[in-house]
Design a protein around this motif. Structure first.
Motif, PDB file in Angstrom:
ATOM      1  N   PRO A   1      -3.274  -4.358 -13.742  1.00 53.31           N
ATOM      2  CA  PRO A   1      -3.774  -3.013 -13.406  1.00 53.31           C
ATOM      3  C   PRO A   1      -5.125  -2.950 -13.197  1.00 53.31           C
ATOM      4  CG  PRO A   1      -1.948  -3.016 -15.254  1.00 53.31           C
ATOM      5  CD  PRO A   1      -2.164  -4.455 -14.853  1.00 53.31           C
ATOM      6  N   ASP A   2      -5.731  -3.962 -13.681  1.00 46.04           N
ATOM      7  CA  ASP A   2      -7.138  -3.826 -13.253  1.00 46.04           C
ATOM      8  C   ASP A   2      -7.529  -4.258 -11.938  1.00 46.04           C
ATOM      9  OD1 ASP A   2      -7.759  -3.301 -16.048  1.00 46.04           O
ATOM     10  OD2 ASP A   2      -7.829  -5.468 -16.640  1.00 46.04           O
ATOM     11  N   ARG A   3      -6.583  -4.888 -11.141  1.00 41.98           N
ATOM     12  CA  ARG A   3      -6.870  -5.085  -9.906  1.00 41.98           C
ATOM     13  C   ARG A   3      -6.304  -3.863  -8.744  1.00 41.98           C
ATOM     14  NH1 ARG A   3      -7.641 -10.494  -8.225  1.00 41.98           N
ATOM     15  NH2 ARG A   3      -6.062  -9.890  -6.323  1.00 41.98           N
ATOM     16  N   VAL A   4      -5.848  -2.929  -9.445  1.00 44.40           N
ATOM     17  CA  VAL A   4      -5.296  -1.917  -8.497  1.00 44.40           C
ATOM     18  C   VAL A   4      -6.213  -0.864  -8.118  1.00 44.40           C
ATOM     19  CG1 VAL A   4      -3.883   0.380  -8.722  1.00 44.40           C
ATOM     20  CG2 VAL A   4      -3.015  -1.996  -9.602  1.00 44.40           C
ATOM     21  N   PHE A   5      -6.238  -0.713  -6.902  1.00 45.19           N
ATOM     22  CA  PHE A   5      -7.462   0.291  -6.759  1.00 45.19           C
ATOM     23  C   PHE A   5      -6.759   1.281  -5.642  1.00 45.19           C
ATOM     24  CE2 PHE A   5      -8.020  -2.892  -3.344  1.00 45.19           C
ATOM     25  CZ  PHE A   5      -8.652  -2.053  -2.166  1.00 45.19           C
ATOM     26  N   GLY A   6      -7.551   2.260  -5.320  1.00 53.24           N
ATOM     27  CA  GLY A   6      -7.021   3.328  -4.534  1.00 53.24           C
ATOM     28  C   GLY A   6      -8.233   4.468  -4.195  1.00 53.24           C
ATOM     29  N   PHE A   7      -7.926   5.123  -3.125  1.00 52.04           N
ATOM     30  CA  PHE A   7      -9.105   6.013  -2.728  1.00 52.04           C
ATOM     31  C   PHE A   7      -8.611   7.077  -1.519  1.00 52.04           C
ATOM     32  CE2 PHE A   7      -9.325   2.137  -0.101  1.00 52.04           C
ATOM     33  CZ  PHE A   7      -9.332   2.771   1.249  1.00 52.04           C
ATOM     34  N   ASP A   8      -9.336   8.173  -1.523  1.00 54.67           N
ATOM     35  CA  ASP A   8      -8.877   8.936  -0.263  1.00 54.67           C
ATOM     36  C   ASP A   8      -9.541   8.455   0.928  1.00 54.67           C
ATOM     37  OD1 ASP A   8      -7.851  10.612  -2.218  1.00 54.67           O
ATOM     38  OD2 ASP A   8      -9.478  12.164  -2.182  1.00 54.67           O
ATOM     39  N   THR A   9      -8.694   8.595   2.013  1.00 49.09           N
ATOM     40  CA  THR A   9      -9.315   8.069   3.221  1.00 49.09           C
ATOM     41  C   THR A   9      -9.641   8.961   3.992  1.00 49.09           C
ATOM     42  OG1 THR A   9      -7.080   8.292   4.508  1.00 49.09           O
ATOM     43  CG2 THR A   9      -7.445   6.238   3.155  1.00 49.09           C
ATOM     44  N   GLY A  10      -9.496  10.253   3.897  1.00 50.73           N
ATOM     45  CA  GLY A  10      -9.875  11.553   4.762  1.00 50.73           C
ATOM     46  C   GLY A  10      -8.984  12.379   4.913  1.00 50.73           C
TER      47      GLY A  10
ATOM     48  N   VAL B   1       0.781  -1.353  -0.116  1.00 51.96           N
ATOM     49  CA  VAL B   1       0.122  -0.147   0.089  1.00 51.96           C
ATOM     50  C   VAL B   1       0.993   1.125   0.121  1.00 51.96           C
ATOM     51  CG1 VAL B   1      -1.643   1.267   1.359  1.00 51.96           C
ATOM     52  CG2 VAL B   1      -1.936  -0.884   1.312  1.00 51.96           C
ATOM     53  N   ILE B   2       0.673   2.018  -0.888  1.00 51.92           N
ATOM     54  CA  ILE B   2       1.259   3.540  -1.035  1.00 51.92           C
ATOM     55  C   ILE B   2       0.386   4.586  -0.158  1.00 51.92           C
ATOM     56  CG2 ILE B   2       2.474   5.241  -2.524  1.00 51.92           C
ATOM     57  CD1 ILE B   2       3.647   2.376  -2.471  1.00 51.92           C
ATOM     58  N   LEU B   3       0.802   4.892   0.737  1.00 54.61           N
ATOM     59  CA  LEU B   3      -0.047   5.750   1.636  1.00 54.61           C
ATOM     60  C   LEU B   3       0.349   7.453   1.286  1.00 54.61           C
ATOM     61  CD1 LEU B   3      -2.063   7.045   3.777  1.00 54.61           C
ATOM     62  CD2 LEU B   3      -0.259   6.187   5.509  1.00 54.61           C
ATOM     63  N   ASN B   4      -0.413   8.241   0.912  1.00 56.13           N
ATOM     64  CA  ASN B   4       0.347   9.724   0.737  1.00 56.13           C
ATOM     65  C   ASN B   4      -0.163  10.663   1.576  1.00 56.13           C
ATOM     66  OD1 ASN B   4       1.797  12.037  -1.032  1.00 56.13           O
ATOM     67  ND2 ASN B   4      -0.354  12.424  -1.217  1.00 56.13           N
ATOM     68  N   LEU B   5       0.652  11.328   2.440  1.00 63.90           N
ATOM     69  CA  LEU B   5      -0.023  12.276   3.551  1.00 63.90           C
ATOM     70  C   LEU B   5       0.251  13.646   2.989  1.00 63.90           C
ATOM     71  CD1 LEU B   5       1.345  10.350   6.569  1.00 63.90           C
ATOM     72  CD2 LEU B   5      -0.944   9.971   5.609  1.00 63.90           C
ATOM     73  N   GLY B   6      -0.617  14.185   2.206  1.00 62.32           N
ATOM     74  CA  GLY B   6      -0.659  15.355   1.635  1.00 62.32           C
ATOM     75  C   GLY B   6      -1.645  15.978   2.885  1.00 62.32           C
ATOM     76  N   GLY B   7      -2.417  17.175   2.048  1.00 66.06           N
ATOM     77  CA  GLY B   7      -3.402  17.649   2.747  1.00 66.06           C
ATOM     78  C   GLY B   7      -4.586  16.670   3.207  1.00 66.06           C
ATOM     79  N   ILE B   8      -4.866  15.842   2.120  1.00 69.03           N
ATOM     80  CA  ILE B   8      -5.764  14.766   2.155  1.00 69.03           C
ATOM     81  C   ILE B   8      -5.016  13.550   2.285  1.00 69.03           C
ATOM     82  CG2 ILE B   8      -7.620  13.697   1.098  1.00 69.03           C
ATOM     83  CD1 ILE B   8      -8.388  16.199   2.460  1.00 69.03           C
TER      84      ILE B   8
ATOM     85  N   ILE C   1      -7.096   6.789   8.653  1.00 72.86           N
ATOM     86  CA  ILE C   1      -6.386   5.858   7.705  1.00 72.86           C
ATOM     87  C   ILE C   1      -6.419   4.512   8.045  1.00 72.86           C
ATOM     88  CG2 ILE C   1      -3.977   5.491   6.668  1.00 72.86           C
ATOM     89  CD1 ILE C   1      -3.579   8.723   7.313  1.00 72.86           C
ATOM     90  N   THR C   2      -6.022   3.999   9.178  1.00 74.60           N
ATOM     91  CA  THR C   2      -5.914   2.657   9.615  1.00 74.60           C
ATOM     92  C   THR C   2      -7.125   2.017   9.445  1.00 74.60           C
ATOM     93  OG1 THR C   2      -5.850   3.066  11.989  1.00 74.60           O
ATOM     94  CG2 THR C   2      -3.825   3.208  10.866  1.00 74.60           C
ATOM     95  N   LYS C   3      -8.367   2.417   9.828  1.00 78.43           N
ATOM     96  CA  LYS C   3      -9.550   1.843   9.767  1.00 78.43           C
ATOM     97  C   LYS C   3     -10.063   1.836   8.309  1.00 78.43           C
ATOM     98  CE  LYS C   3     -13.073   3.535  12.470  1.00 78.43           C
ATOM     99  NZ  LYS C   3     -13.291   2.185  13.126  1.00 78.43           N
ATOM    100  N   ALA C   4      -9.837   2.811   7.370  1.00 78.70           N
ATOM    101  CA  ALA C   4     -10.114   2.261   5.875  1.00 78.70           C
ATOM    102  C   ALA C   4      -9.358   1.216   5.567  1.00 78.70           C
ATOM    103  CB  ALA C   4      -9.589   3.623   5.307  1.00 78.70           C
ATOM    104  N   LEU C   5      -8.060   1.170   5.920  1.00 74.85           N
ATOM    105  CA  LEU C   5      -7.198  -0.041   5.580  1.00 74.85           C
ATOM    106  C   LEU C   5      -7.668  -1.347   5.842  1.00 74.85           C
ATOM    107  CD1 LEU C   5      -3.632   1.493   5.570  1.00 74.85           C
ATOM    108  CD2 LEU C   5      -5.014   1.138   3.525  1.00 74.85           C
TER     109      LEU C   5
END
Length: 402
Positions: free
Chosen positions: A208-217, A191-198, A308-312
């Motif tokens: 690639p069809d099995r890759v997914f991602g989303f904003d956690t908050g 898992v790549i976790l980006n900690l920007g503003g969001i 973040i951790t609850k989303a994962l």
């Protein structure tokens, strides 16, 4: 054939290109610029290395305080000031390009292409009944005119037009930066976790069809705003996590935030922004807590880590998370990182630098990659991430004067 089309054909035929990517994230603390040498293109597949990226120069260009205030106060701007900000940010981005090129001891003529994300002023929060819309300022035409280089910008809009969230976009580039052929079989649970503003996550897979991602908050959005308030404007962030570490978590408020926040309950695909986790959210938290203090900083830091951790835990279950690679400005907040590690234990949480990708440069490198792929005619939106109906080529072109 027009000279500009001839130039694009020549660029696309080159075995490698020098591409500049730039972005100012939702924290609007600086303009990040990455100058990259990109060989080839596409996602790595067995027998095909795909795009190969070398970071030549990373540079951070300061944001004028007056512009930053306008970005944070975007909800109070009128049509005229937004139009003016679009030009003003474009000029700043052009300055950032030219300064980065100089720092790399290159000339504008040596840069083949620019990919600019711009500065997000608005992004829908994927809530029911809210139309999907997004707005990034930083006029690509200003950048092209000032630098003399072809610019591709406004990457989110095309994905939204195709029925997607318009974010997060970086899972495509994460497939290239973090999941090359040599490690593809081991990356199913990375898992790549980006900690920007969001905060957003990419869950990698060799397919690639099995890759997914989303904003956690939220990531830095609430913490930065509170740090400014607690320091009387002297701080723009919770430097070294000192404010959070000196406070005590308000357990009742934390539980309320985690259980009542509607965005946290939604399933992916989903994306969000300051509209959800900005000034209004912070003011509600202050009212519930009863004061602005270090305890509130500790509480919001824990809320950020738990969201973040609850989303994962909830959304990444088959297969489960094996390791987390962290990038973005929040990776430099030890208080936030401590709480993420504690909540994810025993899953290892590593810094992006440990796997050979600059944590600070990652997002700017992503937009260099998006520009390179657009030149080659490759779609860069991933329907498995954004929910778009079909993969589409992202970005709009701005051409310099002949």
């Amino acid at each position: 054939m027009s000279p500009i089309l001839q130039r694009l054909l020549e660029l696309s035929a080159k075995p490698a290109r020098i591409v500049l990517g730039l972005i100012s994230g939702t924290s609007a603390d600086a303009i990040s610029v990455a100058i990259c040498r990109i060989k080839g293109g596409g996602i790595p597949t067995p027998g095909n290395p795909g795009a190969e990226v070398e970071l030549i120069q990373y540079y951070e260009h300061p944001y004028a305080a007056s512009v930053r205030r306008q970005v944070f106060g975007a909800a109070d701007l009128n049509v005229r000031t937004i139009a003016e900000l679009h030009v003003q940010v474009g000029e700043l981005f052009a300055d950032a390009c030219l300064s980065a090129i100089q720092a790399a001891k290159l000339t504008p003529e040596e840069i083949d292409l620019i990919g600019s994300h711009g500065q997000t002023l608005y992004h829908h929060s994927s809530m029911p009944g809210v139309p999907r819309a997004t707005l990034q300022v930083g006029d690509g035409d200003q950048i092209a005119e000032r630098t003399g280089i072809c610019v591709i910008s406004d990457f989110r809009s095309r994905d939204i037009a195709a029925g997607g969230e318009g974010a997060p976009l970086t899972p495509f580039s994460d497939l290239i930066l973090y999941a090359g052929p040599a490690g593809a079989s081991a990356n199913r649970r990375r898992v790549i976790l980006n900690l920007g503003g969001i905060a957003n996550v990419t869950i990698l897979d060799p397919d690639p069809d099995r890759v997914f991602g989303f904003d956690t908050g939220p990531a830095n959005s609430l913490l930065d705003r509170l740090a400014v308030q607690l320091s009387g404007g002297e701080l723009t962030c919770d430097l070294d996590g000192r404010l959070a570490r000196s406070g005590t978590v308000n357990a009742a408020l934390l539980d309320d935030l985690l259980t009542t926040d509607p965005f946290l309950q939604r399933r992916p695909p989903k994306s969000t922004g300051f509209e959800m986790y900005g000034d209004a959210f912070l003011e509600r938290a202050v009212a519930a807590h009863g004061r602005r203090d270090h305890d509130l900083m500790a509480t919001l830091t824990e809320f950020t880590a738990r969201s973040i951790t609850k989303a994962l835990d909830r959304f990444v279950v088959d297969p489960p998370v094996g390791e987390i690679i962290v990038a973005g400005g929040g990776a430099r907040n030890p208080a936030l990182m401590e709480r993420i590690r504690a909540n994810m234990n025993p899953v290892p949480v590593r810094d992006s630098e440990e796997v050979g990708v600059s944590s600070s440069a990652r997002e700017a490198m992503a937009f260099a990659l998006f520009a390179n792929e657009a030149l080659l005619g490759h779609p860069t939106s991933l329907p498995s991430v954004t929910g778009a109906r079909t993969p589409v080529i992202l970005g709009k072109w701005s051409f310099p004067s002949a």
